[in-house]
Design a protein around this motif. Structure first.
Motif, mmCIF file in Angstrom:
data_model
loop_
_atom_site.group_PDB
_atom_site.id
_atom_site.type_symbol
_atom_site.label_atom_id
_atom_site.label_comp_id
_atom_site.label_asym_id
_atom_site.label_seq_id
_atom_site.Cartn_x
_atom_site.Cartn_y
_atom_site.Cartn_z
ATOM 1 N N VAL A 1 -12.632 -10.734 109.554
ATOM 2 C CA VAL A 1 -12.521 -10.974 108.116
ATOM 3 C C VAL A 1 -11.155 -11.586 107.842
ATOM 4 O O VAL A 1 -10.122 -10.959 108.093
ATOM 5 N N VAL A 2 -11.126 -12.821 107.371
ATOM 6 C CA VAL A 2 -9.877 -13.498 107.026
ATOM 7 C C VAL A 2 -9.598 -13.258 105.546
ATOM 8 O O VAL A 2 -10.512 -13.288 104.726
ATOM 9 N N TYR A 3 -8.340 -12.991 105.205
ATOM 10 C CA TYR A 3 -8.052 -12.672 103.805
ATOM 11 C C TYR A 3 -6.865 -13.474 103.271
ATOM 12 O O TYR A 3 -6.126 -14.104 104.023
ATOM 13 N N SER A 4 -6.719 -13.440 101.957
ATOM 14 C CA SER A 4 -5.683 -14.225 101.280
ATOM 15 C C SER A 4 -4.575 -13.348 100.700
ATOM 16 O O SER A 4 -3.720 -13.836 99.972
ATOM 17 N N ASP A 5 -4.572 -12.066 101.038
ATOM 18 C CA ASP A 5 -3.641 -11.104 100.446
ATOM 19 C C ASP A 5 -2.177 -11.447 100.722
ATOM 20 O O ASP A 5 -1.828 -11.925 101.802
ATOM 21 N N VAL A 6 -1.325 -11.154 99.729
ATOM 22 C CA VAL A 6 0.121 -11.315 99.868
ATOM 23 C C VAL A 6 0.777 -10.021 99.395
ATOM 24 O O VAL A 6 0.506 -9.550 98.286
ATOM 25 N N TYR A 7 1.634 -9.459 100.256
ATOM 26 C CA TYR A 7 2.318 -8.206 99.923
ATOM 27 C C TYR A 7 3.822 -8.403 100.004
ATOM 28 O O TYR A 7 4.319 -9.224 100.781
ATOM 29 N N MET A 8 4.544 -7.613 99.171
ATOM 30 C CA MET A 8 6.001 -7.716 99.127
ATOM 31 C C MET A 8 6.625 -6.332 99.134
ATOM 32 O O MET A 8 6.137 -5.404 98.483
ATOM 33 N N LEU A 9 7.725 -6.205 99.892
ATOM 34 C CA LEU A 9 8.507 -4.974 99.937
ATOM 35 C C LEU A 9 9.905 -5.302 99.419
ATOM 36 O O LEU A 9 10.540 -6.252 99.890
ATOM 37 N N ASP A 10 10.387 -4.512 98.423
ATOM 38 C CA ASP A 10 11.712 -4.771 97.875
ATOM 39 C C ASP A 10 12.571 -3.521 97.979
ATOM 40 O O ASP A 10 12.273 -2.612 98.765
ATOM 41 N N GLU B 1 12.852 -0.940 96.295
ATOM 42 C CA GLU B 1 12.187 0.332 96.014
ATOM 43 C C GLU B 1 11.405 0.856 97.216
ATOM 44 O O GLU B 1 10.935 1.988 97.202
ATOM 45 N N MET B 2 11.269 0.015 98.245
ATOM 46 C CA MET B 2 10.533 0.376 99.465
ATOM 47 C C MET B 2 9.098 0.791 99.143
ATOM 48 O O MET B 2 8.540 1.729 99.714
ATOM 49 N N LYS B 3 8.512 0.057 98.199
ATOM 50 C CA LYS B 3 7.092 0.229 97.881
ATOM 51 C C LYS B 3 6.423 -1.142 97.967
ATOM 52 O O LYS B 3 6.960 -2.125 97.459
ATOM 53 N N TRP B 4 5.265 -1.173 98.599
ATOM 54 C CA TRP B 4 4.547 -2.436 98.719
ATOM 55 C C TRP B 4 3.967 -2.861 97.375
ATOM 56 O O TRP B 4 3.355 -2.063 96.674
ATOM 57 N N LYS B 5 4.185 -4.115 97.023
ATOM 58 C CA LYS B 5 3.633 -4.676 95.798
ATOM 59 C C LYS B 5 2.712 -5.843 96.163
ATOM 60 O O LYS B 5 2.923 -6.520 97.164
ATOM 61 N N THR B 6 1.712 -6.077 95.320
ATOM 62 C CA THR B 6 0.766 -7.161 95.555
ATOM 63 C C THR B 6 1.183 -8.398 94.767
ATOM 64 O O THR B 6 1.428 -8.318 93.561
ATOM 65 N N LEU B 7 1.271 -9.522 95.448
ATOM 66 C CA LEU B 7 1.601 -10.797 94.813
ATOM 67 C C LEU B 7 0.347 -11.655 94.692
ATOM 68 O O LEU B 7 -0.698 -11.324 95.267
ATOM 69 N N PRO B 8 0.394 -12.760 93.940
ATOM 70 C CA PRO B 8 -0.790 -13.619 93.807
ATOM 71 C C PRO B 8 -1.325 -14.052 95.173
ATOM 72 O O PRO B 8 -0.548 -14.430 96.060
ATOM 73 N N PRO B 9 -2.639 -14.012 95.373
ATOM 74 C CA PRO B 9 -3.224 -14.365 96.677
ATOM 75 C C PRO B 9 -3.157 -15.861 96.948
ATOM 76 O O PRO B 9 -2.968 -16.672 96.039
ATOM 77 N N MET B 10 -3.322 -16.223 98.196
ATOM 78 C CA MET B 10 -3.350 -17.625 98.598
ATOM 79 C C MET B 10 -4.553 -18.330 97.972
ATOM 80 O O MET B 10 -5.529 -17.677 97.587
ATOM 81 N N PRO B 11 -4.532 -19.669 97.878
ATOM 82 C CA PRO B 11 -5.670 -20.396 97.302
ATOM 83 C C PRO B 11 -6.978 -20.162 98.051
ATOM 84 O O PRO B 11 -8.055 -20.308 97.476
ATOM 85 N N LYS B 12 -6.894 -19.805 99.321
ATOM 86 C CA LYS B 12 -8.078 -19.429 100.094
ATOM 87 C C LYS B 12 -7.609 -18.537 101.240
ATOM 88 O O LYS B 12 -6.421 -18.547 101.608
ATOM 89 N N PRO B 13 -8.511 -17.742 101.818
ATOM 90 C CA PRO B 13 -8.121 -16.906 102.950
ATOM 91 C C PRO B 13 -7.516 -17.764 104.057
ATOM 92 O O PRO B 13 -7.974 -18.874 104.315
ATOM 93 N N ASN B 14 -6.486 -17.215 104.730
ATOM 94 C CA ASN B 14 -5.821 -18.004 105.766
ATOM 95 C C ASN B 14 -5.202 -17.088 106.811
ATOM 96 O O ASN B 14 -4.542 -16.101 106.484
ATOM 97 N N SER B 15 -5.443 -17.425 108.085
ATOM 98 C CA SER B 15 -4.948 -16.654 109.222
ATOM 99 C C SER B 15 -4.393 -17.606 110.273
ATOM 100 O O SER B 15 -4.463 -18.822 110.119
ATOM 101 N N HIS B 16 -3.833 -17.034 111.360
ATOM 102 C CA HIS B 16 -3.206 -17.824 112.429
ATOM 103 C C HIS B 16 -2.075 -18.688 111.869
ATOM 104 O O HIS B 16 -1.953 -19.874 112.179
ATOM 105 N N ILE B 17 -1.206 -18.051 111.067
ATOM 106 C CA ILE B 17 -0.128 -18.792 110.390
ATOM 107 C C ILE B 17 1.239 -18.146 110.620
ATOM 108 O O ILE B 17 2.182 -18.425 109.881
ATOM 109 N N GLU B 18 1.365 -17.292 111.647
ATOM 110 C CA GLU B 18 2.593 -16.523 111.809
ATOM 111 C C GLU B 18 3.841 -17.379 112.038
ATOM 112 O O GLU B 18 4.951 -16.978 111.695
#
Length: 420
Positions: free
Chosen positions: A298-307, A309-326
């Protein structure tokens, strides 16, 4: 009279038995054809998703028409299907081909230090992995050096990051096909060209998200030891000047969604993890060479951020699911640019589809857009930025403009001028 009646009856019986025999033969032939067709389709479905496949037909559908045909005939006619199902509209970019890498790479790794791009390891073919580093000089636009890797170091699915001199290399897969991961961790001093060991990761991981943040080396997610199950673990260790300041890794807040092949970036003192997938190829049970066997992904478009506060926050997702981009990203003028990747599989055939766009995330507006088109669809690119140019090299490209399935592993180097 009685003899003639018996003869007519005998003739009729022979005729009926002959018809029955012909009907039975037809049914058996039809059954054998259907079995053979089903087996061939199943084999092609698996074989078409790895590095060395050399045949097959794209079956990316005009979805409404394909569904109508499927409901009518319980099958899909590949001739009606379009090869651009996953493409997003975007500006055409002017690409310039540069000197190719010394070897082609799939699932390689890369870091940039000033004007040098260090390109590590990766598959040459599914049965062969590289165990060296090639170096590209952006100022001279040529490949200028080569370094050997430690024999114990993984060859693909590495976690990697640099502080501008030292390159930290974490975990990854050791060997070709779908062999097991290692927990070993190394540091390369790019000035002395010397390698050193660091404390191993608590458990091995495939392609974990890896970054330096607030004086610590962070390692998150990836795939577990079976290569398929996504991991949520998050560890960190204090580092300075290429050395660990602690003897053990510290457990941190787990990442909200696990899995490998994601971009991991620090911008504005925030740690971001972008895209990725759940699931991956696994070794075939009982295979002496750990032959890769396809599993559900399952490929996903999720974007997460840690600041702070050391709590994960959700940011706007990518325009489409995308993987193999490390290693497919660059950070320039407060924007993240990501080149290529893989998206969700074809909804009918379940075959892999490559990404042919450069996607942009504007950190000022927190909005995604398509910056432009790549020269072709490709995954596991290794990207860099120098003097206004976006560069990428290596990866596995598509079968052509109308076929987004992966085929050839390449070592080509391309660049395009960036205007942000």
């Amino acid at each position: 009279m009685a003899r003639n009646a018996g003869k007519r009856t005998s003739t009729k019986l022979v005729f009926l038995l002959s018809c029955a025999g012909l009907l039975g033969a037809a049914l058996i032939a039809d059954f054998l054809w259907a079995s053979s067709s089903s087996h061939s389709h199943a084999y092609a479905s698996i074989a078409s998703n790895w590095v060395l496949e050399k045949s097959g037909t794209v079956v990316v559908p005009n979805k409404e028409k394909a569904e109508a045909v499927k409901s009518k005939n319980n099958s899909v006619d590949a001739r009606i299907l379009s090869g651009t199902f996953a493409d997003l509209p975007g500006p055409e970019l002017k690409w310039e081909k540069m000197a190719p890498a010394p070897v082609p790479r799939l699932d390689g790794s890369a870091v940039q230090i000033k004007n040098l791009l260090y390109v590590f390891a990766g598959y040459g073919t599914i049965d062969y992995v590289h165990s060296h580093v090639d170096i590209y000089n952006f100022s001279d636009n040529k490949w200028v050096g080569k370094l050997d890797m430690p024999k114990e170091m993984a060859h693909s699915h590495l976690g990697m990051v640099t502080d501008g001199r030292y390159v930290y290399v974490v975990s990854g897969q050791y060997g070709p096909q779908c062999r097991g991961p290692t927990s070993r961790t190394f540091v390369l001093d790019t000035e002395t060209k010397q390698w050193q060991r660091m404390p191993p990761l608590p458990v091995p991981r495939y392609a974990p998200a890896t970054q330096l943040w607030k004086g610590r080396l962070h390692v998150m997610g990836g795939s577990k030891e079976d290569r398929h199950e996504p991991a949520l673990d998050h560890w960190s260790i204090a580092v300075e000047d290429g050395k660990a300041l602690e003897k053990e890794w510290r457990t941190e807040i787990p990442i909200p969604r696990g899995g490998p092949h994601r971009a991991c970036i620090v911008a504005d003192d925030r740690l971001m993890v972008i895209g990725g997938q759940e699931g991956d190829f696994m070794p075939k049970p009982g295979s002496p060479i750990f032959k890769c066997s396809r599993r559900h992904e399952v490929v996903y478009s999720d974007v997460y951020m840690l600041d702070d506060e050391m709590k994960w926050k959700t940011l706007p997702p990518m325009p489409k699911p995308n993987s193999h981009i490390e290693f497919a990203w660059i950070l320039v003028n407060n924007s993240i640019l990501i080149s290529g990747g893989t998206t969700e599989k074809n909804p009918i055939t379940k075959k892999m589809i490559l990404v042919g766009e450069v996607l942009r995330f504007d950190l000022n507006t927190m909005k995604w857009s398509v910056y432009g088109r790549m020269p072709y669809r490709i995954k596991t690119t290794l990207a860099g930025f120098w003097d206004g140019w976006l560069y990428f090299t290596s990866g596995q490209r598509d079968r052509g403009p109308e076929n987004p399935q992966p085929r050839k592993v390449v070592g080509e180097m391309w660049r395009t001028k960036i205007h942000l």
